[in-house]
Design a protein around this motif. Structure first.
Motif, PDB file in Angstrom:
ATOM      1  N   SER A   1     -96.004 -48.183  45.521  1.00 13.17           N
ATOM      2  CA  SER A   1     -95.637 -48.894  46.762  1.00 13.17           C
ATOM      3  C   SER A   1     -95.278 -47.898  47.866  1.00 13.17           C
TER       4      SER A   1
ATOM      5  N   ASP B   1     -95.941 -44.814  38.868  1.00  7.38           N
ATOM      6  CA  ASP B   1     -95.310 -46.086  38.532  1.00  7.38           C
ATOM      7  C   ASP B   1     -95.314 -46.975  39.781  1.00  7.38           C
ATOM      8  N   GLU B   2     -94.780 -48.202  39.642  1.00  2.00           N
ATOM      9  CA  GLU B   2     -94.929 -49.159  40.743  1.00  2.00           C
ATOM     10  C   GLU B   2     -94.175 -48.747  42.011  1.00  2.00           C
ATOM     11  N   ARG B   3     -93.050 -48.032  41.837  1.00  3.03           N
ATOM     12  CA  ARG B   3     -92.340 -47.582  43.038  1.00  3.03           C
ATOM     13  C   ARG B   3     -93.142 -46.518  43.773  1.00  3.03           C
ATOM     14  N   GLN B   4     -93.705 -45.588  43.000  1.00  2.91           N
ATOM     15  CA  GLN B   4     -94.527 -44.543  43.624  1.00  2.91           C
ATOM     16  C   GLN B   4     -95.761 -45.148  44.287  1.00  2.91           C
TER      17      GLN B   4
END
Lengths: 71, 152
Positions: free
Chosen positions: B12, B7-10
């Motif tokens: 980033s 996902d986007e947190r992973q």
């Protein structure tokens, strides 16, 4: 800053972090970090979370500045 | 966009890790190259392996930044800034070379002071001209990107 409004909205729907994470396609850890204010999600993810929690961006993510007009 | 399982947190987080890894590799290679040259007196033919990674990596980083209009994150795009940076390059090159000669007098690299002055002046002049050219390219690229964005 902690996002307590998101946590409240989720709990009002009886959803766990894992269920919300599955609904929006992210990991449970990501939801936890958003709620604890340690990760700033993209507007796309914010919209997905709002849809999953049947609420709006204003309700969950908008913050009024005290003593100042916003926008 | 590439298909990813993160996902986007992973993503980033992974980008931050890769960014730190890239910086570590670049600075590590620079330190190894300078250490071998100055401390151990290796000539450049013995540093071919390190240089084969370091130079393409530097070119990639420089060209990618330039194409994205990124240049002045820390260093101001002024004539004074460029003069100072070129002087820093010249002093580093001259100083390190003088140190290498002083540590390895048997190598036929010339005498420390004349080599220091030669490298100081030549590297300073080359770096200043290169920085001027790079800034001209950067300004052109930035203007093109701004115009591109306005048209959308």
């Amino acid at each position: 800053m902690k996002n307590l409004r998101m946590k409240m909205a989720r709990m009002q729907l009886g959803m766990s972090q894992t269920e919300l994470a599955q609904a929006v396609g992210v990991t449970r850890q990501t939801i936890g970090l958003i709620e604890s204010g340690e990760f700033n999600p993209s507007i796309r993810l914010c919209v997905a979370i709002c849809r999953a929690l049947h609420t709006t961006l204003n309700d969950l993510f908008w913050e009024e500045e005290h003593g100042k007009d916003t926008l | 966009m590439e298909k990813t399982r993160y996902d986007e947190r992973q993503e980033s987080q992974l980008l931050r890790i890769e960014s730190k890894g890239g910086a570590f590799a670049w600075w590590g290679l620079l330190a190894v190259i300078l250490g071998q040259w100055v401390v151990f007196g290796s000539d450049f033919s013995r540093l071919a392996g390190e240089l084969a990674v370091f130079l393409p990596l530097s070119v990639y980083l420089g060209v990618s930044s330039l194409l994205s209009g990124l240049r002045d994150r820390y260093w101001p795009a002024t004539v004074r800034g460029k003069l100072l940076l070129a002087l820093l390059f010249g002093l580093s090159a001259g100083g390190l070379n003088a140190l290498a000669i002083a540590l390895h007098p048997q190598r036929a690299w010339g005498r420390p002071l004349p080599m220091f002055l030669t490298l100081l002046i030549s590297v300073f002049a080359f770096a200043f001209l290169a920085l001027l050219c790079l800034e001209a390219l950067w300004r052109r690229r930035r203007k093109a990107l701004d115009e591109e964005r306005e048209e959308e």
